[in-house]
Scaffold this motif. Structure first.
Motif, short mmCIF file in Angstrom:
data_model
loop_
_atom_site.label_atom_id
_atom_site.label_comp_id
_atom_site.label_asym_id
_atom_site.label_seq_id
_atom_site.Cartn_x
_atom_site.Cartn_y
_atom_site.Cartn_z
N ALA A 269 0.86 -1.18 0.00
CA ALA A 269 0.00 0.00 0.00
C ALA A 269 0.89 1.23 0.00
N PHE A 270 0.37 2.33 -0.55
CA PHE A 270 1.15 3.57 -0.49
C PHE A 270 0.22 4.77 -0.41
N CYS A 271 0.69 5.79 0.29
CA CYS A 271 0.00 7.07 0.37
C CYS A 271 0.82 8.09 -0.41
N ARG A 272 0.49 9.35 -0.30
CA ARG A 272 1.18 10.37 -1.09
C ARG A 272 2.63 10.55 -0.67
N HIS A 273 2.95 10.19 0.56
CA HIS A 273 4.28 10.49 1.09
C HIS A 273 5.22 9.28 1.14
N ALA A 274 4.68 8.08 1.22
CA ALA A 274 5.54 6.91 1.41
C ALA A 274 4.82 5.64 1.04
N SER A 275 5.61 4.59 0.83
CA SER A 275 5.08 3.25 0.57
C SER A 275 5.15 2.42 1.84
N GLY A 276 4.17 1.54 2.02
CA GLY A 276 4.19 0.65 3.15
C GLY A 276 5.12 -0.54 2.90
N ALA A 277 5.30 -1.34 3.93
CA ALA A 277 6.16 -2.52 3.81
C ALA A 277 5.52 -3.55 2.89
N PRO A 278 6.29 -4.17 1.99
CA PRO A 278 5.72 -5.21 1.12
C PRO A 278 5.23 -6.41 1.92
N HIS A 279 4.22 -7.08 1.37
CA HIS A 279 3.67 -8.27 2.00
C HIS A 279 3.35 -9.30 0.91
#
Length: 330
Positions: free
Chosen positions: A235-245
């Protein structure tokens, strides 16, 4: 000295009229609404001044939150692809005092995105799926309630996801020397010769990669893009990506017309099922944590609901055609 009396407040809208207005709103929010239904809605409004007052109330609230002109509110709510469908409809019903207590709940719709989705190059209605082959051979599969614009020229191959979810199989025909990208509100996903899915959520985007890899570039991020390999999602927002799963084994089953679940809660299952049918599915808290597994054909969501009491201690109540409740069995 006499003073002018303050004007009397208008009487409260009767509860049964609130209920009728809420049901009409749910009908009009369906992208499958017919001309006959629209005509019946107009007759209902004209039949009683209180009906019209209830409808003007919901338009006024819509205008207050979304900046829409009167008359456009119902149109945008009816046609725009919904974000967080169940929660959104409960908030709309709450505007009429039906689904919540006192006060207004904060509206979170983006009216401009709704208008753009209505005018998109390709879109699907609630419960509809569609496959589109682009000029370079790229194949787009649009899931329920989705909308995209396609911007291909000598310098770019851009698919703009306005709403919903798409499965992308990148093509290698004319113009394929230019990188293929999918843009969401939160950023861009660049294909590296791949098969992947992108979904526009309420305030973030998600990506699942099934073949090869992609790069995720958040819109306002300052770091290096996230390289996401096959079998991974993020998942990602405008500022950063989350950890891959790890990607779920059945994450792309919708592209084959199936909803496949393995030991999920009934609440989560119904929230996903609600994406594929117009109206509202309410799940009582007493049964929300029941668990189920199975393969369900998305072509007939009513049949899925009707089958639930065969495997779980629940009953399905249809309050209207567009309002279903799943509750503990009697």
């Amino acid at each position: 000295m006499s003073t002018a009396a303050e004007p009397a407040a208008p009487p409260a809208i009767r509860e049964d009229v609130q209920q009728q207005a809420a049901e009409w709103l749910t009908v009009l929010m369906s992208s499958e609404v017919s001309e006959a239904q629209q005509a019946a809605w107009q007759r209902w409004r004209a039949a009683d001044p209180e009906h019209e007052r209830a409808w003007r109330h919901i338009e006024a609230v819509s205008r207050r939150f979304n900046g829409l002109h009167r008359g456009a509110a119902a149109q945008a709510l009816a046609g725009a692809q919904r974000k967080a469908v169940n929660g959104k409809r409960r908030r709309l019903l709450a505007w009429l005092g039906v689904a919540a207590g006192a006060g207004l709940l904060a509206a979170q719709t983006d009216a401009w995105d709704g208008v753009r989705a209505l005018r998109a190059d390709y879109r699907t209605a609630t419960g509809e799926r569609r496959e589109v082959v682009l000029g370079d051979g790229t194949v787009l599969s649009l899931n329920t309630g989705s909308a995209v614009n396609v911007r291909f020229d000598a310098s770019r191959r851009l698919v703009e996801l306005l709403a919903g979810e798409i499965l992308v199989i990148s093509g290698h025909g004319a113009g394929s020397g230019v990188p293929l990208e999918v843009a969401t509100r939160e950023g861009r996903v660049r294909a590296l010769g791949t098969r992947f899915a992108v979904r526009q959520q309420d305030e973030y985007s998600t990506v699942d990669v099934f073949e090869s890899a992609v790069e995720i570039r958040p819109r306002d991020g300052s770091g290096a893009p996230l390289l996401l390999a096959a079998g991974r999602g993020a998942a990602f927002c405008r500022h950063a990506s989350g950890a891959p799963h790890a990607v779920g084994a059945y994450a792309d089953a919708w592209s084959r017309g199936q909803l496949i679940v393995d030991d999920v809660t009934l609440g989560d299952f119904l929230a996903e099922l609600a994406r594929y049918r117009p109206g509202v599915i309410d799940c009582a808290p007493a049964v929300a944590r029941l668990r189920l597994s199975g393969v369900f054909p998305l072509a007939d969501t009513q049949r899925i609901l009707n089958m639930l009491p065969n495997s779980l201690p629940v009953q399905v109540r249809s309050r209207t055609r567009y309002w279903v409740s799943v509750e503990p069995a009697s």
